[in-house]
Design an enzyme around this catalytic site. Structure first.
Site, PDB file in Angstrom:
ATOM      1  N   SER A 150       0.993  -1.230  -0.174  1.00  0.00           N
ATOM      2  CA  SER A 150       0.159  -0.073   0.124  1.00  0.00           C
ATOM      3  C   SER A 150       0.857   1.367  -0.015  1.00  0.00           C
ATOM      4  O   SER A 150       1.555   1.478  -0.865  1.00  0.00           O
ATOM      5  CB  SER A 150      -0.857  -0.182   1.131  1.00  0.00           C
ATOM      6  N   ASP A 182     -10.599  -2.536  -4.441  1.00  0.00           N
ATOM      7  CA  ASP A 182      -9.432  -1.669  -4.060  1.00  0.00           C
ATOM      8  C   ASP A 182      -9.535  -0.471  -4.907  1.00  0.00           C
ATOM      9  O   ASP A 182      -9.274  -0.495  -6.417  1.00  0.00           O
ATOM     10  CB  ASP A 182      -8.102  -2.603  -4.060  1.00  0.00           C
ATOM     11  N   HIS A 202      -8.334  -4.510  -0.698  1.00  0.00           N
ATOM     12  CA  HIS A 202      -7.120  -4.133   0.034  1.00  0.00           C
ATOM     13  C   HIS A 202      -7.090  -4.455   1.556  1.00  0.00           C
ATOM     14  O   HIS A 202      -8.092  -4.793   2.174  1.00  0.00           O
ATOM     15  CB  HIS A 202      -7.057  -2.658   0.051  1.00  0.00           C
TER      16      HIS A 202
END
Length: 322
Positions: A169, A265, A295
């Site tokens: 991320s 996501d 995610h």
């Protein structure tokens, strides 16, 4: 690009497909109020993230030695060394996710342990300073300082020959940016590979997946806008190449990349786009897209088996570059 999926069902709230393995996490999130991080405020979001990672993460693998260090009296790193005897080897630098606002050595401890186990090389996790207390460029500065510490300091038992950069991320954004930077500038240690797990690559948040993923999941488009506001502040251009690697001119020689994206996501399209941009630049890329997953997959690897299998793929990719 490899697309992986299991049986999936259509989610009534969003109309999205959710894989069987991911259904429990999504259901629990909604049953607990369904409030994404940007609704919680910084301190509550941080506490919830710590709790979620502890509850859903992998069981911690035993590692030969685990030591904590402080760099420049500013931030910490944790070294996971699986080798029975110290010897020169590559070092994996792990940069955690959490929107540059959340996350710690503890949230990704079990993930780092698993990467050390699977690759057989030391992992150095960076506990970079968080926003909004420390805005951009504090996080990337700390990642740079970690590379310098590895290459010059005597305050560790490592003898690094090269680096592997790994991030999930927001950590993927930091890893990707650092990989480009170390390619352009003389690097104290060569970078052998980069592993980007659902990375942020465009802080302008204008991709189509930001318009698709707007409710029903812990990370939605508004969450990313909140994170970016806290990290970058009002005075920086979010399209800057060092903030948005997708908008950078990727130089020749960027290290081979393993890029994993997930369908549910807001970051999906920019991650896929970045893998394609790397490939166009001549970089070796292994791109894996997981349909029906959301995610946070890897910090929920203790309850979503697919995450463990993808971690094995990533570790195999790293080992193939050593």
């Amino acid at each position: 690009m490899t697309v992986q999926n299991r049986r999936a069902g259509r989610d009534e709230l969003t109309g999205r497909f959710v894989a069987d393995e991911a259904l429990g996490v999504v259901t629990a999130f909604r049953e607990n109020g369904g409030r994404s991080f940007h609704h919680l405020g910084v301190e509550t979001a941080r506490a919830r993230y710590e709790e979620s990672c502890a509850r859903n993460g992998l069981a911690p693998d035993p590692i030969a030695t685990v030591t904590d260090h402080t760099i420049d009296d500013t931030f910490g790193v944790r070294v996971y060394d699986p080798r029975p005897l110290g010897q020169p080897s590559p070092v994996l630098v792990f940069i955690h996710g959490g929107g540059w606002v959340m996350g710690s050595l503890d949230t990704h401890d079990s993930l780092c342990r698993r990467l050390a186990t699977l690759t057989g090389i030391p992992v150095v996790a960076v506990d970079y300073r968080l926003a909004p207390e420390h805005r951009y460029p504090a996080a990337i500065d700390d990642c740079r300082a970690t590379v310098g510490w590895l290459s010059t300091s005597t305050d560790h038992d490592l003898d690094p020959t090269s680096l592997v950069l790994v991030g999930d991320s927001a950590g993927g954004q930091l890893a990707a940016s650092l990989a480009i930077e170390l390619t352009l500038e003389p690097a104290p240690l060569p970078v052998l590979a980069q592993v980007l797990l659902y990375p942020v690559t465009d802080l302008t948040t204008c991709s189509a997946s930001h318009r698709r993923i707007v409710e029903g999941f812990p990370l939605v488009s508004d969450t990313m806008t909140w994170f970016a506001d806290l990290y970058v502040g009002p005075d920086n251009d979010r399209a800057r190449p060092d903030l948005s690697p997708l908008r950078a001119e990727i130089p020749t020689g960027v290290p081979p990349a393993f890029v994993c994206t997930v369908d549910n996501d807001p970051l999906a399209d920019e991650g896929i786009g970045y893998a394609a941009a790397l490939a166009r630049s001549g970089t070796e890329v292994q791109s894996v897209h997981l349909a029906g997953f959301a995610h946070g997959l890897f910090t929920s690897a203790g309850i979503i088996p697919r995450a463990e299998r993808v971690l094995q793929q990533a570790a195999d990719f790293v080992r193939s570059q050593l």
